[in-house]
Design an enzyme around this catalytic site. Structure first.
Site, PDB file in Angstrom:
ATOM      1  N   ASP A  58       0.836  -1.194   0.000  1.00  0.00           N
ATOM      2  CA  ASP A  58       0.000   0.000   0.000  1.00  0.00           C
ATOM      3  C   ASP A  58       0.876   1.250   0.000  1.00  0.00           C
ATOM      4  O   ASP A  58       1.388   1.654   1.038  1.00  0.00           O
ATOM      5  CB  ASP A  58      -0.922  -0.025   1.235  1.00  0.00           C
ATOM      6  N   GLU A 137      31.627   8.370   2.766  1.00  0.00           N
ATOM      7  CA  GLU A 137      32.225   8.181   4.089  1.00  0.00           C
ATOM      8  C   GLU A 137      31.231   8.690   5.131  1.00  0.00           C
ATOM      9  O   GLU A 137      31.100   9.894   5.338  1.00  0.00           O
ATOM     10  CB  GLU A 137      33.550   8.943   4.189  1.00  0.00           C
ATOM     11  N   GLU A 193      36.753   8.864  15.063  1.00  0.00           N
ATOM     12  CA  GLU A 193      36.772  10.197  14.478  1.00  0.00           C
ATOM     13  C   GLU A 193      37.163  11.248  15.529  1.00  0.00           C
ATOM     14  O   GLU A 193      37.515  10.921  16.653  1.00  0.00           O
ATOM     15  CB  GLU A 193      35.422  10.521  13.842  1.00  0.00           C
ATOM     16  N   HIS A 249      31.043  12.548   3.566  1.00  0.00           N
ATOM     17  CA  HIS A 249      31.868  13.002   2.450  1.00  0.00           C
ATOM     18  C   HIS A 249      31.643  12.057   1.274  1.00  0.00           C
ATOM     19  O   HIS A 249      31.655  10.834   1.438  1.00  0.00           O
ATOM     20  CB  HIS A 249      33.348  13.019   2.843  1.00  0.00           C
ATOM     21  N   GLU A 337      36.180  15.128  -3.931  1.00  0.00           N
ATOM     22  CA  GLU A 337      35.489  14.886  -2.664  1.00  0.00           C
ATOM     23  C   GLU A 337      34.573  16.062  -2.345  1.00  0.00           C
ATOM     24  O   GLU A 337      35.030  17.191  -2.164  1.00  0.00           O
ATOM     25  CB  GLU A 337      36.495  14.694  -1.529  1.00  0.00           C
ATOM     26  N   ARG A 339      32.409  17.610   0.458  1.00  0.00           N
ATOM     27  CA  ARG A 339      32.474  17.453   1.907  1.00  0.00           C
ATOM     28  C   ARG A 339      31.223  17.946   2.640  1.00  0.00           C
ATOM     29  O   ARG A 339      31.126  17.822   3.856  1.00  0.00           O
ATOM     30  CB  ARG A 339      33.696  18.201   2.448  1.00  0.00           C
TER      31      ARG A 339
END
Length: 448
Positions: A58, A137, A193, A249, A337, A339
């Site tokens: 649905d 990333e 990180e 990223h 890249e 970011r």
């Protein structure tokens, strides 16, 4: 879209895995407009119906999909996404999953399905003779749970960038790695990180559609593994004031005839004209598409100076204060890249937006403004203006206004997704704008 042939070699491999692991349940997964994972569970006896696109649902019950009078939609699984769910093997029987595209009753691709938006962009790219590989990333936080089992914003550790935490976070990352690997991922790196409790696990570059599938699967796996350790995994862009937020990223490479078109050894930066054109397309289109790559109210609390997240539209080969960076590797590994996106973006829509912007740059065939090698965060407003550096939108409403006035946004998303995305996000902004927040009470209640 045609049903899948019974003598398909991938289907034969699936049948072998089903028998080997005694699979009884199959989860057919897809995402809504915001990228939230949905699924319906069927028994393995219905596999043939599933591969023929006969499993109906649905669509009116999925936010932003379709009205109640046109609610019948169908799921067509992508056999390349079949995998055994690792934690289900501990039972007497196993479970598996397949990611799906959504079909209309006539078996054409449903225009409201974000996966189909990316498929359209990739088909356009192929017609132009190109292919686009993407490596996302996605950063995330691991937070403690309170006594009632609800998530807090208390990080599980006090580690920093690349530090071995020797705690539960290290164990969680290892289990995520093992789980992803067992589901066919090739993991390239895993680390702590910058912020406390913040992590990143990187997986192999793939074509844009496979990378979007993998990003969707990655978020699902990270959350499920963390829960098994009594932790909450959050992809929220800025869950805690005063520390780095989480980004997604997006690394992009452009290929033609299996050759990386971004590499030119004769250029002083070893970048080709195609690389410069692609960069220019991103710089020109990024503002009007930022609501797609940064879709939450909270997204714009990450995009502020001082926390490594870009908020100014510029590019460089090494400067991490710019929105677009060219990592040092060259040759077949040359890439661009972006970011600015965050991990709450719908990866299908975000990757489509980045690809379309790059294609516009290739069509214009113009070089971008000069790269910025100075720290933009330390520039004055006049210095930024002199260097032609524009700001990203600083809140969701501004970003939505730019998207709404964008012909690119309309053509990229299609009428249905374009209108529904704006409706959903305008409602989100209005709810935020009309809410009295804790900060307001703390600052105003006793003063006035």
């Amino acid at each position: 879209m045609n049903s899948i042939s019974k003598d398909n070699p991938i289907l034969s491999k699936i049948h072998y895995q089903i028998k080997e692991h005694n699979v009884e349940l199959l989860h057919l997964q897809f995402v809504d407009i915001e990228g939230i994972l949905k699924h319906v569970t069927i028994t393995i006896d219905q596999l043939e119906d599933a591969t023929e696109g006969k499993i109906m649902f649905d669509g009116s019950s999925i936010n932003g999909f379709c009205p109640i009078n046109k609610s019948d939609l169908y799921l067509m699984p992508d056999l390349n996404t079949f995998s055994i769910i690792p934690w289900s093997i501990e039972k007497d029987y196993a479970e598996a999953r397949l990611l799906c595209s959504v079909l209309n009753p006539d078996k054409t691709l449903y225009e409201g399905d974000p996966r189909n938006v990316l498929i359209r962009t990739m088909e356009k790219t192929q017609k132009l003779g190109y292919s686009i590989n993407i490596g996302p990333e996605l950063e995330f936080f691991l937070f403690q749970m309170d006594a009632s089992g609800s998530p807090t914003t208390i990080p599980h550790d006090h580690g920093g960038y690349f530090e071995p935490s020797h705690d539960l976070g290290e164990k969680v990352r290892l289990e995520i790695y093992r789980t992803l690997k067992s589901m066919g991922f090739k993991i390239e790196a895993s680390h702590h990180e910058v912020a406390m409790g913040q992590h990143e696990i990187n997986f192999e570059f793939k074509d844009a559609l496979t990378s979007a599938d993998n990003a969707t699967t990655y978020k699902w796996i990270v959350k499920n593994v963390a829960k098994r350790f009594d932790l909450h995994a959050s992809f929220m862009p800025k869950p805690i004031k005063g520390i780095n937020g989480s980004g997604m990223h997006v690394n992009i490479s452009l290929f033609k005839d299996k050759q990386n078109l971004f590499y030119d050894p004769s250029d002083k930066l070893q970048l080709s004209n195609e690389a410069y054109y692609f960069i220019n397309g991103l710089l020109l289109c990024i503002e009007q598409l930022s609501a797609i790559t940064n879709p939450l109210v909270n997204s714009y609390k990450r995009l502020i100076p001082g926390y490594e997240a870009p908020c100014y539209i510029a590019w460089s080969t090494s400067n991490r204060s710019t929105l677009i960076r060219i990592p040092a590797k060259r040759g077949g590994a040359t890439r661009i890249e972006a970011r600015h996106p965050d991990p709450c973006a719908n990866p299908y829509l975000a990757f489509a937006a980045i690809a379309e912007a790059g294609l516009i740059g290739l069509e214009l065939a113009e070089h971008p403004i000069d790269p910025i090698n100075d720290d933009i965060f330390n520039m004055t407003k006049d210095e930024r203006q002199y260097n032609g550096i524009r700001n990203l939108p600083d809140n969701l409403e501004t970003a939505l206004n730019k998207l709404e006035n964008s012909e690119l946004g309309k053509s990229l998303l299609g009428d249905h997704v374009f209108q529904q995305f704006l409706t959903i996000k305008r409602k989100e902004w209005d709810q935020y704008r009309n809410t009295v927040h804790k900060w307001e009470l703390e600052h105003y209640q006793t003063r006035f």
